[in-house]
Design a protein around this motif. Structure first.
Motif, PDB file in Angstrom:
ATOM      1  N   THR A 181     -12.560 -67.663 124.791  1.00 53.53           N
ATOM      2  CA  THR A 181     -13.686 -67.894 125.698  1.00 53.53           C
ATOM      3  C   THR A 181     -14.724 -66.788 125.481  1.00 53.53           C
ATOM      4  O   THR A 181     -14.432 -65.781 124.816  1.00 53.53           O
ATOM      5  CB  THR A 181     -13.207 -67.864 127.157  1.00 53.53           C
ATOM      6  OG1 THR A 181     -12.670 -66.552 127.430  1.00 53.53           O
ATOM      7  CG2 THR A 181     -12.136 -68.909 127.414  1.00 53.53           C
ATOM      8  N   CYS A 225      -4.780 -67.063 128.169  1.00 55.79           N
ATOM      9  CA  CYS A 225      -5.378 -68.087 129.029  1.00 55.79           C
ATOM     10  C   CYS A 225      -5.329 -67.651 130.490  1.00 55.79           C
ATOM     11  O   CYS A 225      -6.296 -67.831 131.230  1.00 55.79           O
ATOM     12  CB  CYS A 225      -4.648 -69.413 128.832  1.00 55.79           C
ATOM     13  SG  CYS A 225      -5.263 -70.757 129.867  1.00 55.79           S
ATOM     14  N   GLU A 249      -8.806 -73.776 130.998  1.00 53.30           N
ATOM     15  CA  GLU A 249      -9.703 -72.620 130.837  1.00 53.30           C
ATOM     16  C   GLU A 249      -9.890 -71.979 132.207  1.00 53.30           C
ATOM     17  O   GLU A 249     -10.293 -72.647 133.162  1.00 53.30           O
ATOM     18  CB  GLU A 249     -11.033 -73.074 130.234  1.00 53.30           C
ATOM     19  CG  GLU A 249     -11.965 -71.927 129.875  1.00 53.30           C
ATOM     20  CD  GLU A 249     -12.904 -71.580 131.014  1.00 53.30           C
ATOM     21  OE1 GLU A 249     -12.873 -70.413 131.463  1.00 53.30           O
ATOM     22  OE2 GLU A 249     -13.640 -72.486 131.457  1.00 53.30           O
ATOM     23  N   GLU A 283      -8.929 -70.478 125.929  1.00 51.49           N
ATOM     24  CA  GLU A 283      -8.710 -71.848 126.393  1.00 51.49           C
ATOM     25  C   GLU A 283      -7.593 -72.427 125.543  1.00 51.49           C
ATOM     26  O   GLU A 283      -7.610 -72.298 124.317  1.00 51.49           O
ATOM     27  CB  GLU A 283      -9.985 -72.670 126.226  1.00 51.49           C
ATOM     28  CG  GLU A 283      -9.868 -74.097 126.739  1.00 51.49           C
ATOM     29  CD  GLU A 283     -11.176 -74.857 126.587  1.00 51.49           C
ATOM     30  OE1 GLU A 283     -11.247 -76.002 127.081  1.00 51.49           O
ATOM     31  OE2 GLU A 283     -12.116 -74.315 125.969  1.00 51.49           O
TER      32      GLU A 283
END
Length: 648
Positions: free
Chosen positions: A466, A436, A227, A442
């Motif tokens: 996210t 990502c 992440e 993530e």
């Protein structure tokens, strides 16, 4: 004689089969759909495939719920070649327009046929050899294609009636001919768009399961999750500065390799893959991050005047996702050789990515499996043109002089039956890593097991959005950026042009090395020469000063302010003289004295040029007895010398 299927199985004879009579509107609609999308020969093939299931029954009835059954003459008439086309379509539609009837038919299929159906529905094309393996037979599946006077029917004489739903197309195979640079053609089994759309939901019941999205990752695998939301926010300001200073110019296929390497050196981007020697994994995150944001910045109108936050930049990017359209094939398929413009200009890769985003929006806070996403997308696209399915991305090549598409990572040619995996599935995995890299998703990597060999991205199994991703895609209305720590990274000496690094490792150390020279472990010296390295214009100098103020120190001691002011004052102090001159040199001449030859300068000419008012005005004297005369004054110069007896 009782009917035997292709596996030697004789179905038991049952007295009666009662079919559900579908609502009139659905039945009629399906009839029209079949009649308009298929010719009579193809419809007869469909009816023959159904007859394998229907033949063991002594009587076939149809009835609406709660009503008395009546004889289903449609199922008998549809099997006769003398029956009109519309009536054949009506008989087939009786089965296909009712989920109850269709499920009865699917339940009658053998395991081998079910597997073939699923493979054709997912891969779009299956070679005859693979189909025979699924069906556990060595016999040929079909004979010659039927042809008519005015047109080719597109139907096949199937040696096994159960295969009547399918059709064949000829495409390049992996087999090379004896000439080595040619590839043989091969017959691939495929299916019409109409039949695909009807059968796909029935043969993939897993689409109805509730566990397609998960709150937690499955526990049986050791996942590595990545992440990069905070890291993406932190590096955005520096990247924007580099773009706006002209260090990342946009070229035909994106940012050039040399410019990209220079930018990566100046930034401290956290990478996704750090523990292997895979050349495609090297700087993968940096490549995605810099390329996407630089392309977006260049595509914005008046981009140098407008500066917005990172989250608003991403929202703008995905609201105008077509900015990336022509760049996506290069970004997502760096391992595919042969993707020339004649293929990529018709790419449906942008639509594939947008459909994936729509799937993520359905479960914005949960983990979603890549396999489930491609299943959903294939279902959504299943009733479209079978040769342009999004999961295929590119139209299969019809070239006969060789297969020009190669997966260099997996070391195989990309035949039509590999299009879905090599372009569809791999495209979703590569796009997951792009999201990502931008901090929007993530990802969960499943590790490097032996079956991971299709692409550089095939470790990606799951992803979830996210908070930044949910905001950028318009799911959440508000977004709170991660709080950035206020850290002093450098200290400037007020008496000398010396800089001391205060943290280790220092994320902006490489940026400082673009202007200064390291003199010890944490000390750097700046000079006019080190600062002007790679500068070719005043704009370059101004850009370096701007980046220095943003990332090294914003408040400068007087010595440093004076240093930068002096650098700017010294930019281009000499004006280029564009006047064109003709060059002459006063040569030697030979004289005879008492019979002896002597060489010397032409002193008379030197004195003439020095004293004649006209010549003094138009001639510039230089060292080494050289003369410069403006081109426009050459005739006047020659004429004046002639007056004194000199010929030029």
């Amino acid at each position: 004689m009782a009917y035997q299927d292709m596996f030697g199985y004789t179905p038991p004879v049952r007295s009666t089969l009662v079919l559900e009579e579908p609502p009139k509107e659905l039945w009629n609609s399906m009839t029209v759909k079949l009649e308009t999308t298929h010719n009579k020969s193809q419809l007869l093939n469909f009816s023959q495939a159904l007859s394998v299931w229907l033949s063991p029954y002594g009587e076939i009835l149809r009835a609406r719920p709660g009503e008395k059954p009546s004889k289903a003459y449609e199922t008998i008439d549809m099997q006769k070649s003398s029956t009109q086309k519309v009536d054949i379509a009506r008989g087939v539609a009786l089965i296909l327009s009712s989920p109850h009837n269709l499920n009865l038919y699917i339940d009658s299929l053998s395991d081998g046929l079910r597997k073939l159906w699923r493979k054709v529905l997912m891969k779009n094309y299956v070679s005859q050899e693979k189909a025979k393996r699924y069906l556990n037979t060595t016999s040929s599946l079909f004979g010659e294609q039927r042809s008519y006077y005015y047109y080719n029917s597109g139907s096949v004489i199937w040696n096994m009636r159960e295969l009547g739903w399918f059709k064949t197309e000829s495409h390049l195979s992996e087999k090379q001919s004896r000439y080595s640079y040619y590839h043989e053609s091969e017959s691939f089994i495929t299916i019409s768009a109409t039949i695909r759309g009807i059968f796909f939901p029935v043969l993939f019941p897993e689409l109805d399961k509730e566990d397609l999205a998960l709150d937690e990752l499955p526990g049986e695998t050791q996942w590595r999750t990545i992440e990069l939301e905070r890291d993406s926010q932190t590096n955005f300001k520096l990247l924007t500065s580099l773009i706006r200073q002209g260090e990342l110019p946009l070229k035909k296929k994106g940012i050039g390799v040399t410019d990209m390497k220079r930018a990566i050196k100046k930034m401290t981007l956290e990478e996704i893959f750090t523990d292997d020697n895979n050349e495609y994994h090297l700087n993968l995150r940096a490549y995605n991050y810099i390329q996407v944001l630089a392309i977006n910045e260049h595509k914005k109108n008046n981009y140098k005047k407008k500066l917005i936050s990172y989250e608003e930049t991403l929202r703008d990017l995905f609201n105008n996702f077509n900015k990336l359209d022509s760049f996506l094939p290069t970004l997502l398929y760096p391992h595919i050789k042969g993707l020339r413009q004649n293929r990529t200009q018709w790419s449906r890769l942008q639509r594939l990515c947008l459909l994936m985003i729509n799937c993520l929006k359905e479960e914005p806070q949960q983990w979603v499996n890549i396999l489930n996403i491609i299943l959903r997308i294939t279902e959504l696209e299943s009733d479209g043109n079978s040769s342009h399915l999004t999961t295929m991305v590119f139209h299969p090549s019809e070239e006969k002089n060789g297969n020009d598409l190669t997966n260099e990572y997996a070391k195989h040619y990309i035949t039509v039956e590999r299009y879905v995996k090599d372009f569809g599935y791999t495209g979703l995995q590569a796009f997951s890593l792009m999201l990502c890299s931008l901090g929007m998703a993530e990802v969960a990597l499943g590790g490097g097991s032996s079956d991971r060999h299709l692409s550089p991205f095939d470790q990606v199994d799951y992803l979830r959005l996210t908070p930044l991703g949910r905001y950028a895609l318009g799911i959440d209305i508000h977004y709170e950026s991660p709080k950035m720590e206020q850290v002093a990274y450098f200290e400037l000496d007020p008496q000398r042009l010396i800089i001391r690094s205060l943290v280790e490792p220092n994320p902006y150390e490489q940026l400082l090395l673009d202007t200064s020279i390291r003199i010890s472990r944490n000390r750097f010296e700046t000079s006019p020469m080190s600062f002007l390295n790679n500068c070719y214009s005043r704009e370059d100098v101004e850009g370096k000063i701007s980046i220095f103020r943003q990332f090294i120190a914003d408040k400068l001691p007087p010595l440093w302010e004076q240093f930068f002011q002096q650098l700017l004052q010294h930019c281009h102090p000499l004006m280029e003289d564009k006047t064109v001159y003709k060059h002459y040199t006063i040569g030697h001449y030979t004289t005879m004295t008492n019979g002896d030859a002597a060489n010397g300068r032409n002193n008379d000419l030197i004195q003439l040029i020095t004293t004649d008012p006209v010549l003094r005005q138009i001639v510039i004297r230089a060292e080494g007895y050289r003369l410069l005369v403006k081109v426009e004054d050459v005739r006047k110069f020659e004429a004046q010398l002639k007056k004194h007896g000199y010929l030029i």
